[in-house]
Design a protein around this motif. Structure first.
Motif, short mmCIF file in Angstrom:
data_model
loop_
_atom_site.label_atom_id
_atom_site.label_comp_id
_atom_site.label_asym_id
_atom_site.label_seq_id
_atom_site.Cartn_x
_atom_site.Cartn_y
_atom_site.Cartn_z
N GLU A 11 8.82 32.21 32.48
CA GLU A 11 9.93 32.63 33.33
C GLU A 11 9.58 33.91 34.10
N PRO A 66 17.18 27.38 33.49
CA PRO A 66 17.85 28.61 33.94
C PRO A 66 17.11 29.29 35.08
N SER A 67 15.77 29.28 35.04
CA SER A 67 15.01 29.96 36.10
C SER A 67 15.23 29.30 37.47
N LEU A 124 19.82 30.00 37.96
CA LEU A 124 20.45 31.33 38.08
C LEU A 124 20.24 31.94 39.47
N GLY A 135 28.72 30.00 33.94
CA GLY A 135 27.33 29.52 33.93
C GLY A 135 26.29 30.62 34.03
N LYS A 136 26.71 31.87 33.81
CA LYS A 136 25.75 32.96 33.91
C LYS A 136 24.84 32.99 32.68
N ARG A 137 25.30 32.36 31.60
CA ARG A 137 24.41 32.21 30.44
C ARG A 137 24.20 30.71 30.22
N VAL A 138 22.93 30.31 30.25
CA VAL A 138 22.61 28.88 30.21
C VAL A 138 21.75 28.58 28.99
N ARG A 139 22.14 27.57 28.24
CA ARG A 139 21.26 27.03 27.19
C ARG A 139 20.73 25.72 27.73
N TYR A 140 19.43 25.60 27.78
CA TYR A 140 18.82 24.47 28.47
C TYR A 140 17.92 23.69 27.51
N GLU A 142 29.77 30.30 29.04
CA GLU A 142 28.41 29.90 28.65
C GLU A 142 28.30 28.37 28.80
N LYS A 183 20.18 20.68 41.46
CA LYS A 183 20.49 22.11 41.30
C LYS A 183 21.61 22.53 42.26
#
Ligand code: BTN
Length: 341
Positions: free
Chosen positions: A3, A66-67, A70, A79-84, A107, A240
């Motif tokens: 990242e 996320p990369s 965001l 969606g500012k914190r993403v678990r992918y 989240e 995206k």
């Protein structure tokens, strides 16, 4: 680490970044930088390497990492914190566990594929890899549990708006929360709630949108009833960009929701569903109800006028339209999406 390499390459979108500069920034050897570049290429990033000039990012893959997301997200908090995940059993199941452990409102959990994607009433949700959108959003609304189904209507309206904004097509809603284009299902919502009698702890909004799957890839059982945005538009969907629009739309509608007790959500839902007056057959638990849809009430339940004159309030079920279709509302024009290709 990948990242961080990406973020350095992105800072100089048109030119090269030297291996030396990257290794200095990340405090690792140049061999370590090279290994990261190789791993990024393996993930689908096209990176040009020049002995003299360094590295240049040529193209990013269509991943929901996320990369990738965001930098294009225009929301304030959603969606500012993403678990992918490359793959997962179900994004809803994961989000539920995260919320139990205290994850914050906004989240999100995203996956490229689901092994046990959950649909309504115990069904499975077809979740092939790298084609569609499987999203779960954690919310902590300050509303009583009996109003939670309004959130499902809110999410249906927000998703329909996102499809309309991206594609210029006009999705309709089939009660309670299926989104249809030309009579075929394009998206489904499954919201799961954790609450006590008078307080919601959290809600997981689960949203599945068929974006790039070809019609012949759907399982035989649903092929005649399902579609994807690519099928409807006749072109590949930029996942995206779509996700960014959807998260914005969810943030907007979730903000509107507490201000008027859900009235605007209900109005927008009614406008898309045009259900009033339709002849319906509803399978609800062990019952089959036939009659004329009257409206949805302020909690999202369907009100049906039955042939015996009685009126029934239905909170869950599957609906079939039987008679002639109700007239659709005026179609809104296609909106321009800045920066969307
Ligand atoms: C339906 O049956 O219409 C609801 C489908 C909901 C599917 C989505 S995909 C993301 C989220 N995770 C799940 O396991 N289900 C929801």
């Amino acid at each position: 680490m990948e990242e961080q390499v990406l973020s350095l390459l992105r800072k100089n979108p048109s030119g090269f970044v030297s291996g030396q500069e990257i290794s200095r920034h990340l405090e690792v050897t140049r061999t370590a930088v090279w290994k990261r570049v190789k791993s990024l290429r393996h993930m689908g990033y096209e990176i040009e390497a020049s002995r003299r000039l360094g590295y240049r990012l040529v193209r990013s893959p269509d991943l929901l990492a996320p990369s990738e997301i965001l930098p294009i997200l225009r929301t304030k908090w959603m969606g500012k914190r993403v678990r992918y995940f490359r793959t997962i059993d179900s994004t809803n199941a994961e989000a539920y566990q995260l919320a139990l452990r205290g994850a914050k409102e906004g989240e999100i959990v995203l996956a490229e594929s689901q092994e046990q994607g959950r649909g309504r009433v115990g069904r499975q949700w077809f979740s092939p890899a790298f084609l569609n959108l499987y999203l779960s959003v954690i919310l902590r609304p300050n509303i009583p549990p009996h109003r939670a189904s309004l959130l499902t209507l809110m999410a249906a309206v927000a998703t329909a708006d996102a499809i309309e904004e991206y594609a210029g097509l006009h999705p309709t809603i089939k009660w309670p929360n299926d989104l249809l284009l030309n009579g075929r299902k394009i998206a489904g919502l499954l919201n799961e709630i954790h609450a006590e009698t008078d307080r919601i702890h959290f809600v997981v909004l689960g949203i599945g949108v068929n974006l790039n799957v070809d019609r012949q890839r759907f399982p035989q059982m649903i092929r005649d009833r399902a579609t994807s945005l690519k099928e409807e538009m006749g072109q590949k969907i930029a996942r995206k960009a779509f996700l960014a629009i959807l998260l914005e739309s969810l943030e907007k509608w979730y903000g509107v929701f507490p201000k008027d007790g859900g009235a605007s959500v209900l109005d927008a839902w009614r406008d898309r569903a045009q259900i009033a007056g339709k002849q319906v057959k509803i399978s609800s638990f062990d019952e089959v109800i036939v009659g004329r849809a009257v409206d949805v009430d302020s909690e999202g339940a369907l009100l049906v006028q039955m042939r015996n004159g009685q009126r029934k309030r239905i909170v869950a079920g599957d609906v079939d339209y039987r008679g002639p279709k109700a007239v659709r509302g005026p179609r809104r024009g296609k909106r321009q999406i800045p920066g969307h290709k």
